[in-house]
Motif scaffolding. Structure first.
Motif, PDB file in Angstrom:
ATOM      1  N   SER A  90      71.761 -28.325 -10.393  1.00 19.42           N
ATOM      2  CA  SER A  90      71.133 -27.849 -11.623  1.00 19.42           C
ATOM      3  C   SER A  90      71.765 -28.511 -12.844  1.00 19.42           C
ATOM      4  N   GLN A  94      69.409 -23.045 -19.615  1.00 21.83           N
ATOM      5  CA  GLN A  94      68.266 -22.347 -19.038  1.00 21.83           C
ATOM      6  C   GLN A  94      68.693 -21.287 -18.021  1.00 21.83           C
ATOM      7  N   ARG A  97      66.432 -18.858 -16.121  1.00 22.97           N
ATOM      8  CA  ARG A  97      65.695 -19.273 -14.929  1.00 22.97           C
ATOM      9  C   ARG A  97      66.543 -19.180 -13.666  1.00 22.97           C
ATOM     10  N   THR A 296      66.868 -25.632  -7.870  1.00 26.28           N
ATOM     11  CA  THR A 296      68.067 -26.450  -7.842  1.00 26.28           C
ATOM     12  C   THR A 296      69.266 -25.523  -7.677  1.00 26.28           C
ATOM     13  N   CYS A 318      68.584 -22.076  -9.520  1.00 27.84           N
ATOM     14  CA  CYS A 318      67.775 -22.091 -10.730  1.00 27.84           C
ATOM     15  C   CYS A 318      66.345 -22.508 -10.400  1.00 27.84           C
ATOM     16  N   ARG A 320      63.380 -24.329 -11.048  1.00 29.18           N
ATOM     17  CA  ARG A 320      63.044 -25.518 -11.826  1.00 29.18           C
ATOM     18  C   ARG A 320      61.877 -26.242 -11.149  1.00 29.18           C
ATOM     19  N   ARG A 323      61.220 -30.002 -11.344  1.00 34.18           N
ATOM     20  CA  ARG A 323      62.049 -30.957 -10.601  1.00 34.18           C
ATOM     21  C   ARG A 323      61.721 -30.966  -9.101  1.00 34.18           C
TER      22      ARG A 323
END
Length: 354
Positions: A90, A94, A97, A296, A318, A320, A323
């Motif tokens: 990560s 943020q 998240r 992540t 996290c 994401r 990604r």
């Protein structure tokens, strides 16, 4: 005599290595998948000791030791820092998240609740999942966690398959299911993140293949693969956690990952072996966290002893989805899909004999 002993050990490690590849559900065969590190260590010992062996045992011992060592290291290597990361790291920020998850198989007769609670208070996870927790454990955890972790699913059982989920995050559409066996629960829910987004969460603790528990791995395998097929079908951002009573490198766990498309955050980072907490020479990774490509990893660690035969494990993941393309999802082929379907069918139809 020394040469014969070395050759005898070589035959044993070779036999265990070959048995682990036999596609049957018998518990004693499936158990051969667990001690890969220990088998590799014995194979290395055989290879070294073969230097002092005498003909005609020296060359066979050396070749067997080398072959077994290379094969076991090939299976172990993905769970070391020598391998590429499967779940990407990560980036800072943020935090809304991110989800911090703490998993602990508490061992039902264990009464060191303060040790686990101290870990929870120190690390302040968003979600706490306990396995093997009964009424006594529920009382201890409720008293310590109810105020700050107000969302909970409680399944106190005295059969070693109790399960408790405590969460700071709101739980939605929560279901308690008995997927394959009517005494083995599982929890399926949505977690509402701090930023308002939702992710699916599955908590599992299938019965292990062991002489005191189950004569076959069929029911464990069927439960994992059933959940894996549902994850693949739904295609939602998903996390799976629990004591799966299976090692990360086993045929079933690898098949679960390919069927579901889930990723293992340990790959490229380490084994994080959680069992057995009191025998350093007999440890393997039984407590798992798997995630879909939408996540992540910020942090992962094995925590200190809490009196159980399992160490707790802590991870911060996290959400994401932007990604997701950085991850390469494992995929099952047609043969694996057919095998998974057949295993699930057999698991649902066959009843374990007493």
């Amino acid at each position: 005599m020394f040469s014969l002993i070395v050759f005898g050990v070589a035959i044993v490690v070779l036999a265990v290595t070959v048995l682990a590849r036999v596609p049957v559900h018998d518990w004693w065969v499936r158990a051969c998948e667990f001690p890969r590190v220990q088998i590799a260590a014995l194979a290395l010992l055989v290879l070294v000791c073969s230097v002092w062996s005498e003909a005609p045992w020296q060359i066979p011992s050396a070749l067997i030791g080398l072959g077994v060592l290379l094969w076991q290291c090939w299976r172990i290597a993905p769970y070391t820092r020598l391998w590429p990361l499967q779940v990407q790291a990560s980036e800072p920020g943020q935090e809304e998240r991110c989800i911090t998850l703490l998993i602990s198989n508490v061992l039902t007769p264990n009464r060191d609740a303060p040790a686990l609670i101290a870990h929870i208070k120190q690390h302040q996870p968003d979600v706490v999942l306990t396995l093997e927790s009964d009424d006594w454990w529920q009382q201890q955890l409720d008293e310590a966690l109810a105020e700050d972790w107000p969302h909970a699913v409680r399944i106190p059982l005295d059969n070693l398959y109790g399960m408790h989920l405590y969460s700071r995050l709101e739980l939605e559409e929560t279901e308690v299911s008995w997927l394959i066996q009517d005494d083995i629960p599982s929890i399926h829910t949505w977690l509402r993140l701090k930023n308002g987004e939702r992710v699916k969460f599955h908590a599992l603790h299938p019965r292990p293949p062991a002489p005191s528990e189950s004569e076959e791995s069929l029911w464990r395998d069927a439960e994992l693969l059933l959940v894996g097929k549902e994850i693949h079908k739904d295609g939602e951002p998903t996390m799976v956690a629990g004591d799966l009573n299976d090692v990360a490198w086993s045929r079933t766990t690898r098949q679960f990952c390919r069927v579901s498309g889930m990723l293992d955050p340990r790959r490229g980072r380490g084994m994080f072996s959680t069992f057995h907490a009191h025998h350093w020479f007999m440890r393997w990774p039984l407590d798992h966290i798997f995630v879909s490509e939408h996540f992540t990893l910020s942090h992962m660690e094995r925590l200190a002893d809490v009196g159980s035969d399992h160490f707790p494990i802590l991870a911060t993941l996290c959400f994401r989805p932007s990604r997701a393309e950085e991850h390469e999802n494992p995929q099952a082929d047609a043969e694996e899909w057919a095998d998974a379907t057949e295993t699930i069918r057999e698991g649902k139809e066959n009843t374990q004999s007493d």
